[in-house]
Design an enzyme around this catalytic site. Structure first.
Site, PDB file in Angstrom:
ATOM      1  N   HIS A  19      68.639 -16.684  28.512  1.00  0.00           N
ATOM      2  CA  HIS A  19      69.401 -15.429  28.531  1.00  0.00           C
ATOM      3  C   HIS A  19      68.594 -14.279  27.910  1.00  0.00           C
ATOM      4  O   HIS A  19      67.588 -14.498  27.224  1.00  0.00           O
ATOM      5  CB  HIS A  19      70.718 -15.602  27.767  1.00  0.00           C
ATOM      6  CG  HIS A  19      70.504 -15.982  26.328  1.00  0.00           C
ATOM      7  ND1 HIS A  19      70.143 -15.079  25.359  1.00  0.00           N
ATOM      8  CD2 HIS A  19      70.561 -17.185  25.718  1.00  0.00           C
ATOM      9  CE1 HIS A  19      70.006 -15.702  24.204  1.00  0.00           C
ATOM     10  NE2 HIS A  19      70.259 -16.990  24.397  1.00  0.00           N
ATOM     11  N   GLU A  26      73.812 -24.141  24.647  1.00  0.00           N
ATOM     12  CA  GLU A  26      72.760 -24.294  23.646  1.00  0.00           C
ATOM     13  C   GLU A  26      73.076 -25.467  22.719  1.00  0.00           C
ATOM     14  O   GLU A  26      74.184 -26.001  22.719  1.00  0.00           O
ATOM     15  CB  GLU A  26      72.646 -22.976  22.847  1.00  0.00           C
ATOM     16  CG  GLU A  26      71.581 -22.950  21.762  1.00  0.00           C
ATOM     17  CD  GLU A  26      70.170 -23.145  22.257  1.00  0.00           C
ATOM     18  OE1 GLU A  26      69.845 -24.269  22.699  1.00  0.00           O
ATOM     19  OE2 GLU A  26      69.366 -22.193  22.197  1.00  0.00           O
TER      20      GLU A  26
END
Length: 188
Positions: free
Chosen positions: A10, A82
């Site tokens: 990201h 994550e």
């Protein structure tokens, strides 16, 4: 049949900028993070890369990045999230232990590194077993790094330096195995 997975981190977030541990917790993209995502979108357009499907972590920073990169519909998957850093979430990165983390975060309510790698590997395999040839998946820094480590035995290239925001890792997928074939780190 050989397929292609573009696994991408990201764009920069507020917590990245403030050097905060950010795994399952979330923070918004910064102006630079939006610029990074636009640069990644331009990379794909300039190289005439068209996706059959797109996926993102369920974290907002990943889905926001994907929505800047492409306007196509996409699926959010928890498996692309994550690493869960437990009670270290939102704390200063200065508190991180030395690498490798291994099972350090387990005693603080987080994930074990091996379990995390298995989660990422299983999720990406499931994605690629679908009826598609070229896939974009937007995930996270440690997630991308640990997916690379999981498949390093099949790849001849590696990334030593940190995986930057909006870094693109190009993997070929064939015979249920991934091979890293290119690393695109933009110069912002």
């Amino acid at each position: 049949m050989k397929k292609t997975l573009y696994l991408m981190r990201h764009g920069q977030t507020l917590f990245n900028k403030r050097k905060k541990v950010q795994g399952w917790c979330d923070s918004p993209l910064t102006a630079l993070g939006i610029k990074q995502a636009k640069a990644a979108a331009n990379y794909f357009k300039e190289h005439n890369i068209v996706f059959d499907q797109a996926f993102s972590s369920t974290s907002e920073r990943a889905s926001d990045t994907l929505e800047i990169v492409t306007e196509m519909p996409y699926t959010r998957l928890k498996g692309l999230k994550e690493w869960n850093f437990g009670t270290f979430e939102g704390e200063s990165e200065d508190l991180n232990p030395p690498l490798p983390y291994g099972d350090f975060f387990v005693k603080y309510g987080g994930e074990d590194q091996e379990e995390f790698q298995e989660r990422m590997a299983a999720t990406c395999k499931n994605i690629m077993e679908g009826d598609n040839g070229v896939v974009l998946a937007v995930s996270h820094g440690a997630a991308c790094r640990n997916f690379m480590r999981y498949w390093e035995h099949t790849s001849s290239i590696e990334q030593q330096e940190r995986i930057g925001n909006c870094c693109i890792l190009k993997f070929e997928y064939e015979n249920k195995k991934f091979k890293l074939v290119d690393i695109v780190n933009h110069d912002f």
